[in-house]
Write a protein that holds these residues in place. Sequence first.
Motif, PDB file in Angstrom:
ATOM      1  N   ALA A 145       1.265  45.010  24.911  1.00  0.00           N
ATOM      2  CA  ALA A 145       0.875  44.924  26.317  1.00  0.00           C
ATOM      3  C   ALA A 145      -0.497  44.279  26.449  1.00  0.00           C
ATOM      4  N   ALA A 146      -1.416  44.646  25.563  1.00  0.00           N
ATOM      5  CA  ALA A 146      -2.761  44.060  25.593  1.00  0.00           C
ATOM      6  C   ALA A 146      -2.712  42.578  25.260  1.00  0.00           C
ATOM      7  N   LEU A 147      -1.838  42.197  24.356  1.00  0.00           N
ATOM      8  CA  LEU A 147      -1.693  40.788  24.018  1.00  0.00           C
ATOM      9  C   LEU A 147      -1.114  40.003  25.186  1.00  0.00           C
ATOM     10  N   ALA A 148      -0.106  40.556  25.822  1.00  0.00           N
ATOM     11  CA  ALA A 148       0.549  39.857  26.934  1.00  0.00           C
ATOM     12  C   ALA A 148      -0.431  39.538  28.052  1.00  0.00           C
ATOM     13  N   ASP A 149      -1.383  40.434  28.283  1.00  0.00           N
ATOM     14  CA  ASP A 149      -2.331  40.264  29.390  1.00  0.00           C
ATOM     15  C   ASP A 149      -3.659  39.657  28.938  1.00  0.00           C
ATOM     16  N   GLY A 150      -3.791  39.368  27.646  1.00  0.00           N
ATOM     17  CA  GLY A 150      -5.076  38.949  27.106  1.00  0.00           C
ATOM     18  C   GLY A 150      -5.444  37.505  27.407  1.00  0.00           C
ATOM     19  N   PRO A 151      -6.727  37.181  27.267  1.00  0.00           N
ATOM     20  CA  PRO A 151      -7.192  35.808  27.470  1.00  0.00           C
ATOM     21  C   PRO A 151      -6.812  34.924  26.294  1.00  0.00           C
ATOM     22  N   GLN A 152      -7.032  33.632  26.417  1.00  0.00           N
ATOM     23  CA  GLN A 152      -6.779  32.712  25.321  1.00  0.00           C
ATOM     24  C   GLN A 152      -7.926  31.723  25.206  1.00  0.00           C
ATOM     25  N   ALA A 153      -8.073  31.153  24.029  1.00  0.00           N
ATOM     26  CA  ALA A 153      -9.124  30.172  23.779  1.00  0.00           C
ATOM     27  C   ALA A 153      -8.568  29.080  22.889  1.00  0.00           C
ATOM     28  N   ALA A 154      -9.099  27.867  23.063  1.00  0.00           N
ATOM     29  CA  ALA A 154      -8.670  26.733  22.244  1.00  0.00           C
ATOM     30  C   ALA A 154      -9.402  26.784  20.908  1.00  0.00           C
ATOM     31  N   MET A 155      -8.639  26.877  19.812  1.00  0.00           N
ATOM     32  CA  MET A 155      -9.195  26.947  18.468  1.00  0.00           C
ATOM     33  C   MET A 155      -9.037  25.603  17.755  1.00  0.00           C
ATOM     34  N   ASP A 156     -10.018  25.309  16.893  1.00  0.00           N
ATOM     35  CA  ASP A 156      -9.921  24.126  16.043  1.00  0.00           C
ATOM     36  C   ASP A 156      -8.846  24.317  14.988  1.00  0.00           C
ATOM     37  N   LEU A 157      -8.385  23.209  14.430  1.00  0.00           N
ATOM     38  CA  LEU A 157      -7.439  23.236  13.330  1.00  0.00           C
ATOM     39  C   LEU A 157      -7.901  22.294  12.222  1.00  0.00           C
TER      40      LEU A 157
ATOM     41  N   LYS B   9      -5.636  20.930  18.834  1.00  0.00           N
ATOM     42  CA  LYS B   9      -6.134  22.300  18.908  1.00  0.00           C
ATOM     43  C   LYS B   9      -4.955  23.234  19.150  1.00  0.00           C
ATOM     44  N   ILE B  10      -5.208  24.515  18.991  1.00  0.00           N
ATOM     45  CA  ILE B  10      -4.179  25.502  19.275  1.00  0.00           C
ATOM     46  C   ILE B  10      -4.769  26.560  20.207  1.00  0.00           C
ATOM     47  N   ASN B  11      -4.061  26.888  21.274  1.00  0.00           N
ATOM     48  CA  ASN B  11      -4.484  27.981  22.151  1.00  0.00           C
ATOM     49  C   ASN B  11      -4.108  29.303  21.488  1.00  0.00           C
ATOM     50  N   PHE B  12      -5.094  30.173  21.336  1.00  0.00           N
ATOM     51  CA  PHE B  12      -4.868  31.459  20.668  1.00  0.00           C
ATOM     52  C   PHE B  12      -5.226  32.570  21.647  1.00  0.00           C
ATOM     53  N   PHE B  13      -4.309  33.526  21.839  1.00  0.00           N
ATOM     54  CA  PHE B  13      -4.588  34.625  22.766  1.00  0.00           C
ATOM     55  C   PHE B  13      -4.756  35.937  22.026  1.00  0.00           C
TER      56      PHE B  13
ATOM     57  N   GLN C 271       7.905  22.251  23.349  1.00  0.00           N
ATOM     58  CA  GLN C 271       8.355  20.953  23.852  1.00  0.00           C
ATOM     59  C   GLN C 271       9.071  21.039  25.199  1.00  0.00           C
ATOM     60  N   THR C 272       9.403  22.231  25.650  1.00  0.00           N
ATOM     61  CA  THR C 272      10.026  22.353  26.971  1.00  0.00           C
ATOM     62  C   THR C 272       9.046  22.009  28.087  1.00  0.00           C
ATOM     63  N   GLY C 273       7.751  22.121  27.786  1.00  0.00           N
ATOM     64  CA  GLY C 273       6.735  21.858  28.796  1.00  0.00           C
ATOM     65  C   GLY C 273       6.434  23.043  29.688  1.00  0.00           C
ATOM     66  N   GLU C 274       7.227  24.098  29.566  1.00  0.00           N
ATOM     67  CA  GLU C 274       7.019  25.302  30.374  1.00  0.00           C
ATOM     68  C   GLU C 274       5.975  26.203  29.708  1.00  0.00           C
ATOM     69  N   PRO C 275       5.196  26.952  30.487  1.00  0.00           N
ATOM     70  CA  PRO C 275       4.218  27.867  29.901  1.00  0.00           C
ATOM     71  C   PRO C 275       4.905  28.885  28.983  1.00  0.00           C
ATOM     72  N   VAL C 276       4.385  29.042  27.779  1.00  0.00           N
ATOM     73  CA  VAL C 276       4.983  29.973  26.832  1.00  0.00           C
ATOM     74  C   VAL C 276       3.905  30.586  25.957  1.00  0.00           C
ATOM     75  N   ARG C 277       4.037  31.868  25.732  1.00  0.00           N
ATOM     76  CA  ARG C 277       3.190  32.567  24.770  1.00  0.00           C
ATOM     77  C   ARG C 277       4.068  32.927  23.578  1.00  0.00           C
TER      78      ARG C 277
ATOM     79  N   VAL D 119      -0.500  30.824  21.088  1.00  0.00           N
ATOM     80  CA  VAL D 119       0.059  31.634  20.020  1.00  0.00           C
ATOM     81  C   VAL D 119      -0.852  32.831  19.726  1.00  0.00           C
ATOM     82  N   THR D 120      -0.276  33.816  19.073  1.00  0.00           N
ATOM     83  CA  THR D 120      -1.037  34.936  18.551  1.00  0.00           C
ATOM     84  C   THR D 120      -0.309  35.458  17.323  1.00  0.00           C
ATOM     85  N   ASN D 121      -0.873  36.483  16.697  1.00  0.00           N
ATOM     86  CA  ASN D 121      -0.305  37.038  15.472  1.00  0.00           C
ATOM     87  C   ASN D 121      -0.152  38.548  15.618  1.00  0.00           C
ATOM     88  N   VAL D 122       1.077  39.033  15.589  1.00  0.00           N
ATOM     89  CA  VAL D 122       1.338  40.466  15.551  1.00  0.00           C
ATOM     90  C   VAL D 122       1.412  40.855  14.075  1.00  0.00           C
TER      91      VAL D 122
END
Length: 320
Positions: free
Chosen positions: A113-125, A291-295, A55-61, A86-89
């Motif tokens: 490190a791989a997650l931090a630099d990884g791509p993301q895709a919009a997933m259905d919910l 949708k949810i952006n998943f990286f 809700q801050t509106g700032e880019p966040v992973r 979002v992602t899942n560790v």
Amino acid sequence: MKHLFIINPAAGKHGSTDALTAQIRDIFGGRGLDYEIAFTSGAGTGETLARAAAQTGEPVRIYACGGDGTLNEVVNGAAGYDNAAVTNVPKGTGNDFLKIFGKNYRSRFSDLAALADGPQAAMDLMDCNGKLGLGVICAGVDARVAADVHKYKALPLVSGVGAYILSLVVNVFKGLTRPTQIHVDSETLDGPSTIICICNGRYYGGGFMPVGEAQPDDGILDMLVVPKVSRFTFFRLVSKYAKGLYRQCPQVIRDFHCQEISFTSPEELVAVVDGEVMRSRGFTVRLSGKKINFFYPSDLFWRESLQTANNCENSFSVIP
């Protein structure tokens, strides 16, 4: 960009939380990245933390560090916010959604490190009575088994696997079916049902893969309905069901590929949404407008690890 780690301290082995926080500080602090570590303290904490960040509106992973339940909370908090991903560790034992990325998912999604630099895709919910899900929703004897496992884990000398087996045996012999009226794809199915399964992802229950071709970004929910069957047929069917061989069993498994299903019963029904238990006499599951952006690590992709029924061995025939 900010990196927010939401850690479930109850997940994983003793000492895993300290090891993970040290790894985060080493990698993200060492790279001079903006990061924050937060801990869940009970049900719903992960959702609250994720929503506040989005809700801050700032880019966040946002890194959900735990099992499917932790991921589900974070997804419900961040869904619909374009600035959040979002992602899942995998910290713990249950990370069924990540299995769509292939057999090395656990080691690769543990590479921060791989997650931090990884791509993301919009997933259905999926939307189940207002609760969002990313992977699989089940609402049959399998859901009742999953919901009751915790009761048996509390028994002396009963392991996690033992609790699941005990829950399975008890629920099967208490009764496989519940009276239901199901509305799906312009059809009404009226009568006892054994399993209702709605797939956006491909795995649940620690390894069941009911629909091997399900894709979390295609705008379609893949649904299976198993009507009343005998216990004998159920135990002969379950291996095929778990391997995604539903097309080999049209006489006992109905499949639908659409965007909504609803089902009601005069008795209480149990639905499990990405491991989270819900109870009601009626459920509507539909493709969510959010949708949810998943990286994910750049060397992985969910379609490359696609498993289909053609890759599974036909071990036996089903006799209804």
